[in-house]
Structure formats: C-alpha cells, structure tokens
Motif scaffolding. Structure first.
Motif, short mmCIF file in Angstrom:
data_model
loop_
_atom_site.label_atom_id
_atom_site.label_comp_id
_atom_site.label_asym_id
_atom_site.label_seq_id
_atom_site.Cartn_x
_atom_site.Cartn_y
_atom_site.Cartn_z
N LEU A 106 0.84 -1.19 0.00
CA LEU A 106 0.00 0.00 0.00
C LEU A 106 0.88 1.25 0.00
CD1 LEU A 106 -2.61 -1.08 2.70
CD2 LEU A 106 -3.01 -0.91 0.23
N PRO A 107 0.34 2.38 -0.47
CA PRO A 107 1.10 3.63 -0.38
C PRO A 107 1.36 3.98 1.09
CG PRO A 107 -0.83 3.87 -1.80
CD PRO A 107 -0.98 2.56 -1.10
N ASN A 108 2.35 4.83 1.32
CA ASN A 108 2.65 5.26 2.69
C ASN A 108 1.59 6.21 3.24
OD1 ASN A 108 5.08 3.80 3.01
ND2 ASN A 108 6.18 5.34 1.81
N LYS A 109 1.05 7.06 2.37
CA LYS A 109 0.11 8.09 2.80
C LYS A 109 -1.30 7.53 2.92
CE LYS A 109 -1.42 12.81 1.74
NZ LYS A 109 -1.33 13.93 0.78
N PRO A 110 -1.97 7.74 4.06
CA PRO A 110 -3.35 7.25 4.22
C PRO A 110 -4.28 7.75 3.11
CG PRO A 110 -2.49 7.98 6.33
CD PRO A 110 -1.47 8.38 5.29
N GLY A 111 -5.17 6.85 2.66
CA GLY A 111 -6.20 7.22 1.70
C GLY A 111 -5.79 7.23 0.25
N LYS A 112 -4.59 6.80 -0.07
CA LYS A 112 -4.11 6.86 -1.46
C LYS A 112 -4.35 5.56 -2.24
CE LYS A 112 -2.10 9.86 -3.11
NZ LYS A 112 -2.60 10.99 -3.93
N ALA A 113 -5.07 4.61 -1.63
CA ALA A 113 -5.44 3.37 -2.33
C ALA A 113 -6.92 3.10 -2.10
CB ALA A 113 -4.58 2.21 -1.85
N LYS A 114 -7.51 2.33 -3.00
CA LYS A 114 -8.95 2.07 -2.92
C LYS A 114 -9.26 0.63 -3.31
CE LYS A 114 -13.22 3.74 -2.42
NZ LYS A 114 -13.68 4.40 -1.16
N LEU A 115 -10.06 -0.06 -2.46
CA LEU A 115 -10.59 -1.37 -2.79
C LEU A 115 -11.91 -1.19 -3.54
CD1 LEU A 115 -10.11 -3.40 0.51
CD2 LEU A 115 -9.06 -3.93 -1.69
N ILE A 116 -12.06 -1.88 -4.67
CA ILE A 116 -13.30 -1.86 -5.44
C ILE A 116 -13.84 -3.28 -5.50
CG2 ILE A 116 -14.37 -1.35 -7.66
CD1 ILE A 116 -12.22 0.78 -8.07
N ILE A 117 -15.03 -3.47 -4.90
CA ILE A 117 -15.62 -4.81 -4.78
C ILE A 117 -17.03 -4.73 -5.35
CG2 ILE A 117 -16.13 -6.70 -3.19
CD1 ILE A 117 -14.13 -5.29 -1.22
N ASP A 118 -17.17 -4.98 -6.63
CA ASP A 118 -18.45 -4.78 -7.32
C ASP A 118 -19.52 -5.78 -6.91
OD1 ASP A 118 -17.49 -2.59 -8.76
OD2 ASP A 118 -16.72 -3.85 -10.38
N SER A 119 -19.13 -6.99 -6.48
CA SER A 119 -20.12 -8.03 -6.20
C SER A 119 -20.36 -8.21 -4.70
CB SER A 119 -19.68 -9.36 -6.81
OG SER A 119 -18.54 -9.87 -6.14
N PHE A 120 -20.11 -7.16 -3.92
CA PHE A 120 -20.30 -7.22 -2.47
C PHE A 120 -21.75 -7.54 -2.10
CE2 PHE A 120 -21.43 -5.19 1.54
CZ PHE A 120 -20.40 -5.57 2.39
#
Length: 344
Positions: free
Chosen positions: A176-190
């Motif tokens: 993951l990036p070091n800075k909080p909030g710079k990555a995103k999980l995308i889960i279309d079939s949740f």
C-alpha cells in the motif's frame, strides 16, 4: 531454512517464487506507460543483515511462514491448526463433536516447508510438495505462468487419497502507499461482510468484533464511530480481519500513488468468500515492530482463519448464514485464478 527462489520471465512480467511456502513475489510488471511496478508486499525483516546473535536467534525462531511472508501462496488447510476457544458462544456450539486433523502449522504444511522446483521453462515456475503420510492431503502442485497479455496465471492441484472436507484459501498480500487514503478497494459483487468474532489484536484493533456489515465504507468501530474500510491505508495503526460474502470472484485494488491497479480474479464456486487482512502497522512486537503495512486479499472457503474444526462446524454463524466454509477435496482438484496489473 534457506530462502531459495525460482526466477521466471515472459513478456513484460518478471518475478521470483520462494521455495519456502511457494510464495510468489516480488513480481515486476512493465505497464503500457513504460512504468515498472511491483504490487506485492514483502516482509521488511526477510533480508535484514543480523549483526547481533540475539537478533539472529529471533528470526531463526520465527514460524517458517513468517520468515519471508509476502506475495501470494496457497493455504491447504487455511487457518490456524488448533480450534480457537475464546469466541462468542454461538461459535463454540457443537465444536467438540468435530473431527480434527493432524496439522501443526498456520495455513498448512505447505506454507511452512520448502517445495520442490520442477520447472521446465524459464518463462514459468512449477513446484510440488509432498505432505506427511498421516495427513489427509497427499500432494500439492503449483504452476505460475504469464499469459500473452501479461497476466499472472496460477494453477493449483490438490491431491488426496479419499474425500475430505477442509478449509482452503489463497493468500495474496499487496503493498500500500505510505500516505493514508491513497489506495482504494473496489468490490463490485459485495453482498455482505463480517468482522472477526473477537478483537483481532487486543488494545490495537479498532473495529467492533462479531458484527455483520452491510456497507464496507461504514463499518462500526468499538468507539461508536464508523470507518471506511475501502480507502487505504487507514489513518489508525490497526490489525483487522473482515470476511466478504461475494457473488463474483473479483476484487480490484487501486494504488493512486503509483497510478496502477491490481485485479485478483478467481472461481467463486471454489472460493465463495474473501478474507481481507488489514495489517496497518498495528503489531508492535517482533518481527512486525510497527513496520508492516499491507492488505491481504485472500479468496477462501473457510471460517475466517479459525481452522478445520470451526470451518467444518455446520452450526457456525457463517454456515447458518448460508456461507460455505470448506471445500470437499476428492482425488485431484484443480484451482485456477489470475492476478493482473494495469495503469489507471
């Protein structure tokens, strides 16, 4: 135990596979914008030079799975070897009636021992491992190859002498990036999700345990606030486990710091759930020492990481909710899945 590796390279992808655990990673992808990215997490302690005997003894005494943990590897059986007892009462109903198996290792024998290199080409890696004679699993074989469109393609064969139901899973860990909030999980079939039945890491974990989740962006914390568990890294140092109930085996992880996304795809009939492991610099003891930050994306047929007995228990809360927590292995079972990396 040595850290021998196999190298493979094809097209725009090159990587390594450790014989210990058959763990894939690091792997470099040359993307369409001519940028090279390496999406897998690596253990910061794996290649440390140890000048003090005491420190060397510490790493020598680690469980084998932790010595170079990272990348992706299979877990047969998935989870802890002994049944956890400090769980809510609904998790303990009838567990004393469940037949155990002779397993001594976290995430299975194969995750803690060296595999044999049986590769026939420098373009792919192929390995196998024989299980102990008293184990219900006879052998695992694993092939890692690169498709013509630069995807990682995995094939896992599990051989048994007779039918046996076990929790199984794939353990993908991504940086993951070091800075909080710079990555995103995308889960279309949740469909829904569940937090771990108890606090994952006492005095560290922030989520309210044993809750059903209807929205992964609004997960109840123990302090009564809500946490967005799709925007990473989290602000707080923590360790969390969330089990996802999905309709399609596909999760995207977007890294906006490096402008790429990872797409993990698998057969939802084989692995109907996915365990998310949030390791957010929460563990302050060796070897973690608040320096490991990664997201585990782990397709499973298992009751969290609670092992064989809880996963076989038809009275468990997950099975009562209609979630499959094991897989019946019979003869030779084949599992195929893919990991791709693209620009965003």
């Amino acid at each position: 135990m040595s850290n021998k590796t196999i190298d493979f390279q094809k097209g725009k992808v090159s990587g390594k596979v450790s014989l210990l655990g058959a763990m894939v990673g690091p792997v470099e992808f040359l993307l369409s914008n001519n940028k090279v990215v390496q999406p897998f997490s690596t253990a910061p302690w794996a290649n440390e030079e140890k000048s003090v005997n005491e420190e060397k003894n510490l790493i020598d005494n680690l469980p084998p799975i932790l010595k170079n943990i990272g990348g992706e590897w299979p877990c047969v059986p998935f989870g802890m070897p002994n049944a956890k007892r400090n769980l809510p009462l609904e998790w303990l109903h009838k567990i004393d009636c469940i037949e155990p198996i002779d397993e001594s290792f976290m995430h299975g024998f194969s995750a803690n021992h060296e595999w044999q290199d049986i590769s026939n080409s420098l373009q792919e890696a192929e390995l196998k491992i024989e299980y102990p004679l008293n184990h219900p699993v006879k052998r695992l074989s694993r092939k890692i190859s690169v498709t013509d469109n630069n995807q990682l393609e995995f094939e896992l064969l599990v051989e048994t002498e007779k039918p046996v139901e076990l929790p199984i899973g794939l353990h993908g860990t991504f940086k993951l990036p070091n800075k909080p909030g710079k990555a995103k999980l995308i889960i279309d079939s949740f469909k829904s999700a569940y937090t771990y039945p108890v606090i994952v890491e006492p005095n560290i974990s922030i989520l309210e345990p044993n809750q059903k989740i209807d929205d992964l962006e609004q997960v109840l914390r123990s302090d009564g606030c809500f946490e967005d568990m799709t925007t990473l890294p989290l602000e707080n140092s923590t360790e969390e486990l969330i089990l996802l109930d999905l309709s399609v085996g596909r999760i995207q992880l977007q890294n906006h710091d490096e402008c790429y996304e990872v797409v993990f795809e698998w057969d939802i009939e084989q692995f109907p759930s996915c365990l998310l492991w949030y390791s957010n610099k929460g563990r302050d003891y060796y070897p973690w020492n608040k320096r490991f930050q990664a997201i585990g994306i782990e397709p499973i047929a298992s009751a969290f990481d609670l092992g064989v007995i809880h996963s076989r228990n038809t009275f468990s809360p997950l099975q009562k909710a209609g979630i499959k927590t094991g897989f019946t292995l019979d003869g030779t079972d084949r599992f195929s899945y893919k990991i791709s990396v693209n620009t965003i």
